[in-house]
Design a protein around this motif. Sequence first.
Motif, mmCIF file in Angstrom:
data_model
loop_
_atom_site.group_PDB
_atom_site.id
_atom_site.type_symbol
_atom_site.label_atom_id
_atom_site.label_comp_id
_atom_site.label_asym_id
_atom_site.label_seq_id
_atom_site.Cartn_x
_atom_site.Cartn_y
_atom_site.Cartn_z
ATOM 1 N N ARG A 127 6.878 8.328 3.388
ATOM 2 C CA ARG A 127 7.225 9.493 4.210
ATOM 3 C C ARG A 127 8.665 9.933 3.963
ATOM 4 O O ARG A 127 9.520 9.126 3.672
ATOM 5 N N SER A 128 8.896 11.176 4.094
ATOM 6 C CA SER A 128 10.206 11.832 3.971
ATOM 7 C C SER A 128 10.804 11.738 2.569
ATOM 8 O O SER A 128 11.984 11.968 2.390
ATOM 9 N N VAL A 129 10.008 11.402 1.586
ATOM 10 C CA VAL A 129 10.463 11.370 0.195
ATOM 11 C C VAL A 129 9.642 12.401 -0.577
ATOM 12 O O VAL A 129 8.419 12.312 -0.619
ATOM 13 N N SER A 130 10.318 13.363 -1.166
ATOM 14 C CA SER A 130 9.598 14.429 -1.846
ATOM 15 C C SER A 130 9.124 14.026 -3.248
ATOM 16 O O SER A 130 8.114 14.515 -3.724
ATOM 17 N N LYS A 131 9.832 13.123 -3.889
ATOM 18 C CA LYS A 131 9.466 12.679 -5.221
ATOM 19 C C LYS A 131 8.271 11.716 -5.136
ATOM 20 O O LYS A 131 8.175 10.939 -4.195
ATOM 21 N N ARG A 132 7.388 11.769 -6.113
ATOM 22 C CA ARG A 132 6.231 10.874 -6.133
ATOM 23 C C ARG A 132 6.650 9.490 -6.627
ATOM 24 O O ARG A 132 7.325 9.359 -7.642
ATOM 25 N N TYR A 133 6.254 8.464 -5.902
ATOM 26 C CA TYR A 133 6.525 7.070 -6.268
ATOM 27 C C TYR A 133 5.208 6.362 -6.547
ATOM 28 O O TYR A 133 4.171 6.702 -5.968
ATOM 29 N N PHE A 134 5.292 5.354 -7.432
ATOM 30 C CA PHE A 134 4.106 4.599 -7.824
ATOM 31 C C PHE A 134 4.380 3.108 -7.711
ATOM 32 O O PHE A 134 5.495 2.648 -7.990
ATOM 33 N N VAL A 135 3.361 2.364 -7.336
ATOM 34 C CA VAL A 135 3.481 0.912 -7.206
ATOM 35 C C VAL A 135 3.576 0.311 -8.610
ATOM 36 O O VAL A 135 2.708 0.526 -9.447
ATOM 37 N N SER A 136 4.644 -0.451 -8.854
ATOM 38 C CA SER A 136 4.807 -1.081 -10.161
ATOM 39 C C SER A 136 4.521 -2.578 -10.112
ATOM 40 O O SER A 136 4.238 -3.190 -11.128
ATOM 41 N N LYS A 137 4.595 -3.173 -8.911
ATOM 42 C CA LYS A 137 4.377 -4.616 -8.809
ATOM 43 C C LYS A 137 4.091 -4.976 -7.357
ATOM 44 O O LYS A 137 4.660 -4.391 -6.442
ATOM 45 N N LYS A 138 3.193 -5.941 -7.199
ATOM 46 C CA LYS A 138 2.923 -6.515 -5.883
ATOM 47 C C LYS A 138 3.196 -8.003 -5.973
ATOM 48 O O LYS A 138 2.597 -8.696 -6.793
ATOM 49 N N ALA A 139 4.117 -8.490 -5.156
ATOM 50 C CA ALA A 139 4.430 -9.923 -5.113
ATOM 51 C C ALA A 139 3.627 -10.519 -3.960
ATOM 52 O O ALA A 139 4.027 -10.436 -2.798
ATOM 53 N N LEU A 140 2.488 -11.103 -4.281
ATOM 54 C CA LEU A 140 1.577 -11.585 -3.248
ATOM 55 C C LEU A 140 2.186 -12.677 -2.381
ATOM 56 O O LEU A 140 1.965 -12.716 -1.172
ATOM 57 N N GLU A 141 2.979 -13.558 -3.004
ATOM 58 C CA GLU A 141 3.545 -14.678 -2.243
ATOM 59 C C GLU A 141 4.555 -14.226 -1.189
ATOM 60 O O GLU A 141 4.612 -14.759 -0.092
ATOM 61 N N SER A 142 5.334 -13.187 -1.491
ATOM 62 C CA SER A 142 6.336 -12.705 -0.533
ATOM 63 C C SER A 142 5.853 -11.501 0.276
ATOM 64 O O SER A 142 6.439 -11.175 1.305
#
Length: 131
Positions: free
Chosen positions: A6-21
């Motif tokens: 929210r409140s960010v006009s630029k598109r962001y993409f998930v590059s990594k998910k750290a499951l443990e943290s």
Amino acid sequence: QRAKIRSVSKRYFVSKKALESGNIYVVPGENHSSLMSRGVSVQLDSFTLDDLFLRKLEMGQKLKVRYKIRYRLDDGSGEVWLRDGLLNVDFDEPERAVAPEQTLALYIGENWDFCIGGGPISTTYKTGHDQ
């Protein structure tokens, strides 16, 4: 995967998910370098592979293949090789948004129409593997 911030006009993409943290890392733009992979590794014991090609790989041969990761995308080309129980595929061109647990299928043949195996991706790598 696109991240909704929210409140960010630029598109962001998930590059990594750290499951443990539980951390999720996002980057701006769909062509960010951290979204690109140079290859994948697959646990050999979870990959169905034609016996003839498995023997060639066990003898140290590298095979030129076509691969498919997502059915909606064009297939890519690369080189497959075996080390320490891992089947590795080095892509000729970087691939965007490849993730563990996606299915990898490998093809050979004059028209790249013979499937030699398939299975779930274990890991991706961003730079060339040490060979």
